[in-house]
Design a protein around this motif. Structure first.
Motif, PDB file in Angstrom:
ATOM      1  N   UNK A  52       0.819  -1.115   0.082  1.00 52.61           N
ATOM      2  CA  UNK A  52      -0.035   0.047   0.078  1.00 52.61           C
ATOM      3  C   UNK A  52       1.001   1.343   0.184  1.00 52.61           C
ATOM      4  N   UNK A  53       0.815   2.196  -1.139  1.00 49.65           N
ATOM      5  CA  UNK A  53       1.523   3.083  -1.033  1.00 49.65           C
ATOM      6  C   UNK A  53       0.866   4.342  -0.609  1.00 49.65           C
ATOM      7  N   UNK A  54       1.350   4.743   0.768  1.00 53.82           N
ATOM      8  CA  UNK A  54       0.444   5.996   1.315  1.00 53.82           C
ATOM      9  C   UNK A  54       0.758   7.191   0.726  1.00 53.82           C
ATOM     10  N   UNK A  55      -0.120   8.267   0.601  1.00 55.23           N
ATOM     11  CA  UNK A  55      -0.106   9.408  -0.195  1.00 55.23           C
ATOM     12  C   UNK A  55       0.983  10.228   0.202  1.00 55.23           C
ATOM     13  N   UNK A  56       1.910  10.782  -0.719  1.00 56.92           N
ATOM     14  CA  UNK A  56       2.831  11.841  -0.427  1.00 56.92           C
ATOM     15  C   UNK A  56       2.463  13.014  -1.367  1.00 56.92           C
ATOM     16  N   UNK A  57       2.068  14.090  -0.906  1.00 54.35           N
ATOM     17  CA  UNK A  57       1.788  15.214  -1.977  1.00 54.35           C
ATOM     18  C   UNK A  57       1.208  16.429  -1.105  1.00 54.35           C
ATOM     19  N   UNK A  58       0.370  17.185  -1.992  1.00 50.45           N
ATOM     20  CA  UNK A  58      -0.281  18.187  -1.560  1.00 50.45           C
ATOM     21  C   UNK A  58      -1.933  18.206  -2.000  1.00 50.45           C
TER      22      UNK A  58
END
Length: 211
Positions: free
Chosen positions: A30-36
């Motif tokens: 599961x790729x957890x969200x990195x961003x804005x």
């Protein structure tokens, strides 16, 4: 996804995780969200464009068919819930913040507007910044100059040659586990020849509908 559902209906329950299939949010797949995530809260209809003049969100009734085709060539990640428009800047989808130097907001009516930008790391909000609330109307244009150094982003409001500048300010992040409402999944099975044996078992013949 359709093959996964088909296999489950046939009793072939997957037992191994993949990059596309995982059984827990704690999974390594599961790729957890990195961003804005930029939020524009406004009770009136708005139109959002970027510095190239491409429409990101808004009313497309006034433009022609060729322009609509051109719009859909541009990758965007915009969703609206109620009176709030969410713009997700995500490297995984090619919509990273560095692709947008400016975001221009125009309105079709008058109303109070607030703009905030949340920074996510590993699926959690680590920083929340917001501009002070302002009023927008058809005679005013709000231009947000975005910076990868979020706190250096600015918002300028233009009206009749006058410029009103707003700076981005850090906000207190409040989070409580007991206020989180988790999503629920339900299944509805219907058919002419269908008998419900239990909450998980059905007997049926001929056609059934699953919703």
């Amino acid at each position: 996804m359709i093959h996964l559902v088909n296999n489950i209906l046939k009793g072939k329950i997957p037992t191994e995780e993949t990059e596309d299939l995982f059984f827990s949010l704690e999974s390594q797949n599961y790729k957890k969200f990195d961003g804005y995530i930029k939020r524009v809260a406004c009770p009136v209809e708005i139109s959002i464009t970027n510095s190239n003049g491409d429409i990101i969100y808004g009313n497309v009734d006034t433009i022609n068919e060729d322009e609509i085709r051109e719009i859909f060539k541009n990758e965007t990640n915009v969703n609206t819930l109620g009176t709030t428009t969410y713009f997700v800047f995500d490297e995984e989808t090619g919509t990273e913040l560095s692709n947008y130097g400016q975001v221009i907001i125009e309105a079709y009516d008058k109303g109070p507007t607030s703009v905030s930008i949340d920074t996510f790391k590993n699926g959690k909000i680590v920083q929340r910044n917001a501009f002070s609330t302002f009023s927008i109307d058809p005679s005013r244009k709000a231009i947000i100059d975005l910076s990868t150094d979020i706190e250096k982003s600015t918002l300028n409001i233009y009206k009749n040659g006058d410029v009103e500048q707003h700076n981005l300010h850090p906000q207190k992040i409040e989070f409580s586990e007991d206020k989180v409402v988790l999503p629920e999944t339900s299944l509805e099975v219907t058919g002419k020849y269908l008998i419900k044996h239990s909450d998980t078992d059905y007997f049926a013949k001929k056609e059934i509908q699953i919703k």
